[in-house]
Design a protein around this motif. Structure first.
Motif, PDB file in Angstrom:
ATOM      1  N   GLY A  89      -8.520   7.371   2.284  1.00  0.00           N
ATOM      2  CA  GLY A  89      -8.287   8.150   3.716  1.00  0.00           C
ATOM      3  C   GLY A  89      -9.864   8.527   4.413  1.00  0.00           C
ATOM      4  N   TYR A  90      -9.789   8.465   5.028  1.00  0.00           N
ATOM      5  CA  TYR A  90     -11.213   9.586   5.582  1.00  0.00           C
ATOM      6  C   TYR A  90     -10.234  10.380   6.297  1.00  0.00           C
ATOM      7  N   SER A  91      -9.732   9.913   7.732  1.00  0.00           N
ATOM      8  CA  SER A  91      -9.242  10.732   8.282  1.00  0.00           C
ATOM      9  C   SER A  91      -8.601  12.216   8.249  1.00  0.00           C
ATOM     10  N   ASP A  92      -7.500  11.363   6.576  1.00  0.00           N
ATOM     11  CA  ASP A  92      -6.344  12.628   6.413  1.00  0.00           C
ATOM     12  C   ASP A  92      -7.627  13.216   5.432  1.00  0.00           C
ATOM     13  N   SER A  93      -8.691  13.338   4.839  1.00  0.00           N
ATOM     14  CA  SER A  93      -8.972  13.742   3.776  1.00  0.00           C
ATOM     15  C   SER A  93     -10.141  15.282   4.788  1.00  0.00           C
ATOM     16  N   ASN A  94     -10.458  14.438   5.918  1.00  0.00           N
ATOM     17  CA  ASN A  94     -11.124  15.125   7.120  1.00  0.00           C
ATOM     18  C   ASN A  94      -9.839  16.482   7.215  1.00  0.00           C
ATOM     19  N   LYS A  95      -8.573  15.680   8.016  1.00  0.00           N
ATOM     20  CA  LYS A  95      -8.302  16.687   8.906  1.00  0.00           C
ATOM     21  C   LYS A  95      -7.548  17.890   7.398  1.00  0.00           C
ATOM     22  N   ASP A  96      -7.866  17.091   6.130  1.00  0.00           N
ATOM     23  CA  ASP A  96      -7.243  17.876   4.985  1.00  0.00           C
ATOM     24  C   ASP A  96      -8.337  19.471   5.202  1.00  0.00           C
ATOM     25  N   GLY A  97      -9.602  18.754   4.595  1.00  0.00           N
ATOM     26  CA  GLY A  97     -10.998  19.947   4.574  1.00  0.00           C
ATOM     27  C   GLY A  97     -11.872  20.247   5.139  1.00  0.00           C
ATOM     28  N   ILE A 137       0.999  -0.562   0.253  1.00  0.00           N
ATOM     29  CA  ILE A 137       0.094   0.320  -0.231  1.00  0.00           C
ATOM     30  C   ILE A 137       1.008   1.349   0.286  1.00  0.00           C
ATOM     31  N   VAL A 138       0.605   2.248  -1.129  1.00  0.00           N
ATOM     32  CA  VAL A 138       1.598   3.276  -0.519  1.00  0.00           C
ATOM     33  C   VAL A 138       0.737   4.384  -0.046  1.00  0.00           C
ATOM     34  N   SER A 139       1.160   5.499   0.820  1.00  0.00           N
ATOM     35  CA  SER A 139       0.470   6.219   1.416  1.00  0.00           C
ATOM     36  C   SER A 139       0.541   7.503   0.024  1.00  0.00           C
ATOM     37  N   MET A 140      -0.275   8.264   0.466  1.00  0.00           N
ATOM     38  CA  MET A 140       0.024   9.514  -0.139  1.00  0.00           C
ATOM     39  C   MET A 140       0.092   9.777  -1.398  1.00  0.00           C
ATOM     40  N   THR A 141      -0.516   8.596  -2.197  1.00  0.00           N
ATOM     41  CA  THR A 141      -0.690   8.267  -3.175  1.00  0.00           C
ATOM     42  C   THR A 141      -1.093   9.747  -4.088  1.00  0.00           C
ATOM     43  N   ARG A 142      -0.257  10.143  -5.610  1.00  0.00           N
ATOM     44  CA  ARG A 142      -0.949  11.259  -6.032  1.00  0.00           C
ATOM     45  C   ARG A 142      -0.259  11.277  -7.953  1.00  0.00           C
ATOM     46  N   ALA A 143       0.370  10.768  -7.877  1.00  0.00           N
ATOM     47  CA  ALA A 143       0.239  10.831  -8.980  1.00  0.00           C
ATOM     48  C   ALA A 143       0.633   8.867 -10.083  1.00  0.00           C
ATOM     49  N   PHE A 163      -5.230   6.903  -1.742  1.00  0.00           N
ATOM     50  CA  PHE A 163      -6.087   8.735  -1.889  1.00  0.00           C
ATOM     51  C   PHE A 163      -5.921   8.580  -0.506  1.00  0.00           C
ATOM     52  N   GLU A 164      -5.117  10.215   0.316  1.00  0.00           N
ATOM     53  CA  GLU A 164      -6.106  11.047   1.480  1.00  0.00           C
ATOM     54  C   GLU A 164      -6.321  12.133   1.203  1.00  0.00           C
ATOM     55  N   THR A 165      -6.054  12.839   0.567  1.00  0.00           N
ATOM     56  CA  THR A 165      -6.051  14.242   0.526  1.00  0.00           C
ATOM     57  C   THR A 165      -7.069  14.784  -0.493  1.00  0.00           C
ATOM     58  N   ILE A 166      -7.907  15.954   0.088  1.00  0.00           N
ATOM     59  CA  ILE A 166      -8.964  16.027  -1.038  1.00  0.00           C
ATOM     60  C   ILE A 166      -8.100  16.223  -2.345  1.00  0.00           C
ATOM     61  N   GLU A 167      -7.495  16.974  -2.677  1.00  0.00           N
ATOM     62  CA  GLU A 167      -7.156  16.636  -3.516  1.00  0.00           C
ATOM     63  C   GLU A 167      -6.745  15.738  -4.155  1.00  0.00           C
ATOM     64  N   ASP A 168      -6.276  14.841  -3.581  1.00  0.00           N
ATOM     65  CA  ASP A 168      -5.534  13.016  -4.692  1.00  0.00           C
ATOM     66  C   ASP A 168      -7.056  12.609  -4.799  1.00  0.00           C
ATOM     67  N   LEU A 169      -8.492  12.974  -3.799  1.00  0.00           N
ATOM     68  CA  LEU A 169      -9.067  11.978  -3.897  1.00  0.00           C
ATOM     69  C   LEU A 169      -9.465  12.669  -5.236  1.00  0.00           C
ATOM     70  N   GLN A 170     -10.228  13.745  -5.733  1.00  0.00           N
ATOM     71  CA  GLN A 170     -10.257  14.798  -6.456  1.00  0.00           C
ATOM     72  C   GLN A 170     -10.166  14.246  -7.632  1.00  0.00           C
ATOM     73  N   GLY A 171      -8.336  13.516  -7.982  1.00  0.00           N
ATOM     74  CA  GLY A 171      -7.691  13.621  -9.422  1.00  0.00           C
ATOM     75  C   GLY A 171      -7.536  11.667  -9.035  1.00  0.00           C
ATOM     76  N   SER A 172      -8.184  11.056  -8.805  1.00  0.00           N
ATOM     77  CA  SER A 172      -8.169   9.471  -8.194  1.00  0.00           C
ATOM     78  C   SER A 172      -8.100   8.238  -9.293  1.00  0.00           C
ATOM     79  N   HIS A 173      -9.488   9.010  -9.765  1.00  0.00           N
ATOM     80  CA  HIS A 173      -9.898   8.176 -10.967  1.00  0.00           C
ATOM     81  C   HIS A 173      -9.027   8.437 -12.165  1.00  0.00           C
ATOM     82  N   LEU A 174      -7.829   9.876 -12.296  1.00  0.00           N
ATOM     83  CA  LEU A 174      -7.404   9.361 -13.576  1.00  0.00           C
ATOM     84  C   LEU A 174      -6.257   8.907 -13.058  1.00  0.00           C
ATOM     85  N   VAL A 175      -5.457   8.910 -12.033  1.00  0.00           N
ATOM     86  CA  VAL A 175      -4.141   8.037 -11.317  1.00  0.00           C
ATOM     87  C   VAL A 175      -4.619   6.261 -11.521  1.00  0.00           C
ATOM     88  N   LEU A 176      -5.583   6.110 -11.683  1.00  0.00           N
ATOM     89  CA  LEU A 176      -5.927   4.431 -11.412  1.00  0.00           C
ATOM     90  C   LEU A 176      -6.380   4.246 -12.772  1.00  0.00           C
TER      91      LEU A 176
END
Length: 914
Positions: free
Chosen positions: A567-575, A486-492, A526-539
């Motif tokens: 990730g529910y925790s970091d996305s909550n802390k993020d936004g 598992i890769v935490s903070m997947t962004r790309a 995918f943990e942050t709001i921004e990463d969740l928003q772009g997650s489908h493109l990365v996937l």
């Protein structure tokens, strides 16, 4: 649990609590603590001895007794409802779910077929939210069992007195046992706590779950014989992160991973051995009275010949009892020695089982042989449960995931590039295009960067040494027992392909027919709001990559499944909570569609924490609120910290919570599979609400002086100084909120009764929406109960608002030294609290107390005692901070222990930490 309270339940609870407080008072009085005994809560008298820190300890135990009484009362009421009204009356369980599916017109055969697809995996983690020591937890479990035992009406007066004395003895033991961690626990100590549930609780629960499904099947009126439902339906699995989660955790080394896999394996085989021995003792069937089917006789002969002397020894026992003989042979084939431990003399490949599937096949043959001989009940009641245990726990107990942060992987690659003599090694700073060009070029080659004995640097060695342990495990035991990488903070995309490169370096990739494949799946988180928003493109990019396609084909065959963690925790802390939950919803929709377009089923792994701010909430509401098509009969989720003890410490409660997951997943999957997918017309409105809420939340947490306010108005520094988990509170030691883990962030706001991360921003969003589009607001209000997704979100926010206490919030704010800063930020928070409360009441059409009576009743029961504890903590905090700043370590440490005791007691009262 759904928000409903029965008057009978309340009355019983009050009686039980009074009895338990009387027991505690008697114990304290006998120990010379008469004033404490006289001031115990929940009997009309409250603690007032503010100069006595032993009051804090007494209240902590009193809260734990109250929690037990509430838990037991709920269990007993559920049993009573089912006894009088039937299985279908309990929300979210098999009886209700099957009844609802039948009412929807879903055919019995269809339901049976869909149940075959249901897989639920519960992943136990050691996230540091369990504030109580393991010793105290064990004492509390024994105490709960005694309380349940006292419920039984069969005891004579003398026997009841004896049980009561046992309860008092356990209370005395609890009183004399320190609750707080003086030192941080070792990773393997945390693993031992997890193994307790896996080894001692969950195996007891499997038969309960099986029977409840069969009885619900019969009660709903289905025509097929419920006894014929295969025991593997639906499938339950367990996983763990303890010993594999390395994200910001330097103590999880390759050696720890190796030892964790060994401990899990030994515990699993010991469990199987124990059940086989019990089964052998039961199946004393004589060949003189029951014919021996030919397949069984052949199995006995074949296995005995394979085992040589050990086989002959097994056959010499019970010569006229072939079923016992075959079980004795199975025991002889287990890969352990006589003490239940691995040894050099007993290894897979030496006649012993290598895979649990081999044992399952033998058990299936034994079950079939009994059925063929007419012993149907023996096959069902004695063999099927053991087979079920082996299917669920195998020889590994729980699959171990390996998690690491993407930034850590980047550093590992840079060190390997340096070791290989490359000129430009700034991989982490490269553009995504350049990173992908490099990775694709390297993945086309089987050449490693460094020799096997090279030491390129800490990060590279850490990853490669870990992966080599996984390779060794696979070579001996196969992939059973291993989860995902598992890769935490997947962004790309490059964050995922890097893992393939590192796996190649360790020998975790092998040559396939069309190129290299990885022996374990790589999973984005995918943990942050921004990463969740772009997650489908990365996937989508990841699923289209040749290495991924080859790996999924090798691991899954013709029905590829890609796991994705959210990730529910970091996305909550993020936004904030609204932006977090809605971004998670939208991301799941988009990623499920990306999977469908690539011909891959996406299995979501929900990284839920123990509090609403970190994804918790009633199981049934959570499952119903997931996007259509995102479950497909396959659910994986984490259970963390204190939630594990709350849900699974005793078999009956564990069975209830697991049934909620199994039945709820089945119900949602069947319903969604047989309903056309359509977008809710309110989704655009939710997009606007989420964005407005996020802006309000960000304006607070990024505002001038906020970090100072946060650090002074909450006990965050105490929590950072606690020893409740082996993992550091911060990922890299930085002072920013971004570097702070979500657990201490939520924990500190909870302790100070702000519960800010569970509601802030929602009021501003709803108020602006009402002002700008009143018609759309009333549409949302009209659907707040009927649209499951919206209901889940607003109900969770309402619960968070209920746990906040403005009076206590203001008292904690008084700790902020700068008066202007204090008033400015507290005013923003308090105004948003009032605004959110007002808007929720408009949304629900009435006071929150009427909408959610249970949570308000639970809090009201505790509030007086909690107020005492909060004020004691507020009194101690400035003294401790002063001594710590002055480097007066002795006084600071003494006060820290007192503060940690208040943290424990408040957490027990609120039944939540982080």
């Amino acid at each position: 649990m759904e928000d409903r309270t029965l008057p009978e339940e309340t009355a019983k609870l009050q009686r039980d609590v009074v009895v338990l407080m009387d027991f505690l008072a008697e114990v304290l009085d006998g120990l010379g603590e008469g004033s404490l005994a006289a001031s115990l809560p929940f009997k009309g008298r409250e603690a007032t001895a503010t100069d006595n820190d032993r009051v804090v300890h007494a209240l902590s135990i009193a809260f734990q007794l109250l929690n037990m009484a509430e838990e037991n009362s709920a269990v007993q009421m559920r049993r009573k409802v089912e006894s009088h009204a039937g299985l279908a009356e309990e929300p979210g369980l098999w009886g209700q779910i099957l009844s609802q599916l039948r009412e929807q017109g879903v055919a019995e055969e269809t339901i049976h077929h869909e149940l075959e697809k249901v897989v639920v995996e519960v992943v136990l983690t050691a996230h540091p939210t369990e504030v109580r020591r393991t010793s105290a937890l064990y004492h509390l479990r024994e105490l709960y069992q005694l309380i349940v035992k006292l419920e039984n009406p069969v005891w004579t007066p003398m026997e009841r007195r004896e049980i009561q004395e046992e309860i008092k003895a356990m209370l005395e033991l609890l009183w004399q046992t320190g609750e707080i961690f003086i030192e941080k626990p070792h990773v393997l100590s945390e693993l031992a706590g997890i193994i307790y549930y896996l080894r001692s609780i969950f195996p007891q629960v499997l038969p309960i779950l099986e029977k409840r499904l069969r009885h619900a099947w019969q009660d709903v009126g289905f025509t097929c014989n419920a006894q014929e439902i295969p025991p593997r339906l639906p499938r339950l699995r367990f996983g763990t992160w303890v010993g594999g989660d390395r994200d910001g955790h330097p103590l999880v080394t390759a050696a720890i991973t190796r030892q964790a896999l060994r401990e899990l394996r030994n515990s699993a085989v010991s469990l199987v051995n124990e059940q086989l021995v019990t089964m052998a003792a039961r199946l004393s069937l004589s060949r003189r009275l029951l014919p021996v089917p030919a397949p069984l006789a052949e199995l006995i002969a074949d296995v005995a010949a394979t085992l040589g002397d050990r086989g002959e020894e097994a056959l010499r026992r019970n010569p006229l009892e072939p079923w016992r003989q075959v079980i004795n042979l199975m025991i002889a084939r287990l890969p352990v020695d006589s003490a239940g431990k691995e040894s050099d003399s007993v290894q897979p490949g030496q006649g012993c089982y290598q895979l649990a599937a081999e044992l399952c096949n033998d058990l299936r043959l034994v079950q079939d042989s009994l059925t063929a001989a007419g012993a149907l009940r023996l096959a069902r009641d004695y063999v099927a449960p053991v087979r079920r245990t082996v299917e669920v726990f195998g020889f590994h107990l729980a699959s171990l995931d390996i998690r690491q942060n993407s930034a850590f992987h980047d550093l590992a690659v840079e060190q390997l590039m340096t070791a290989a003599g490359l000129q430009d090694t700034g991989f982490s700073g490269w553009s995504e295009v350049r990173r992908l060009e490099f990775l694709n070029r390297e993945l086309a080659s089987s050449r490693p960067f460094a020799r096997h004995d090279a030491r390129p640097g800490h990060e590279a060695e850490s990853v490669i040494d870990c992966y080599r342990e996984l390779v060794d495990h696979i070579r001996v035991w196969g992939r059973d027992g291993l989860g995902s990488l598992i890769v935490s903070m997947t962004r790309a995309l490059s964050d995922l392909l890097v893992v393939y490169l590192l796996a190649r370096e360790a020998g975790l990739t092998v040559a396939g027919s069309n190129g290299h494949v990885c022996l374990l799946p790589v999973v984005p988180l995918f943990e942050t709001i921004e990463d969740l928003q772009g997650s489908h493109l990365v996937l989508r990019q990841f699923l289209e990559h040749p290495m991924t396609r080859r790996t999924l084909s090798a691991l899954c065959g013709d029905a590829p499944v890609q796991q994705v963690m959210i990730g529910y925790s970091d996305s909550n802390k993020d936004g904030g909570i609204l932006a977090s939950l809605w971004s998670l919803y939208r991301a799941q929709e988009a990623m499920a569609e990306a999977g469908r377009q690539c011909g891959v089923e996406v299995r979501f792994f929900h990284g839920r924490g123990g509090t609403i701010s970190r994804g918790a909430g009633p199981t049934s509401r959570f499952l119903r609120g997931l996007p259509q098509g995102s479950v497909v009969g396959n659910l994986r989720l984490t259970e963390q910290g204190e939630v594990i003890a709350q849900k699974y410490a005793n078999p009956m409660n564990a069975a209830y919570n697991l049934e909620l997951l199994l039945a709820g997943t089945a119900g949602v999957s069947v319903t969604q599979n047989h309903c056309p997918k359509k977008a809710n017309p309110l989704e655009p409105a939710m997009d606007r609400l989420a964005e407005t809420s996020r802006r309000a939340y960000e304006s607070l947490v990024t505002g001038d002086g906020f970090i100072t306010f946060f650090r002074q108005a909450t006990p965050i520094d105490v929590i950072e100084s606690s020893r409740i988990g082996s993992r550091p509170a911060r990922r890299s030691g930085g002072a920013s909120i971004a570097d702070l883990r979500a657990i201490p962030w939520v924990f500190s706001w909870s302790q100070a009764r702000y519960s800010l991360s569970g509601w802030f921003g929602v009021g501003s969003a709803l108020e602006r929406f009402l002002r700008e589009d009143e018609r759309a607001f009333h549409e949302i209000a009209a659907n707040a109960a009927s649209w499951a997704t919206l209901n889940y979100i607003v109900s969770n926010v309402a619960t968070s608002i209920a746990t906040a206490n403005p009076e206590v919030m203001r008292e904690y704010a008084s700790l902020v030294e700068d008066g202007e800063l204090r008033e400015r930020i507290f005013t923003v928070i308090y105004d948003e609290y009032l605004r959110t409360t007002r808007m929720l009441e408009l949304l629900f059409g009435g006071p929150l107390l009427e909408q959610h009576p249970r949570i308000h009743a639970v809090l009201a029961r505790r509030e007086e005692s909690l107020l005492f504890l909060h004020r004691r903590q507020i009194e101690l905090l400035p003294l401790w901070r002063h001594h710590r700043a002055a480097q007066e370590h002795g006084q600071a440490e003494e006060l820290l222990i007192l503060l940690l005791e208040t943290v424990n007691a408040i957490a027990a009262g609120l039944r939540t930490t982080g």
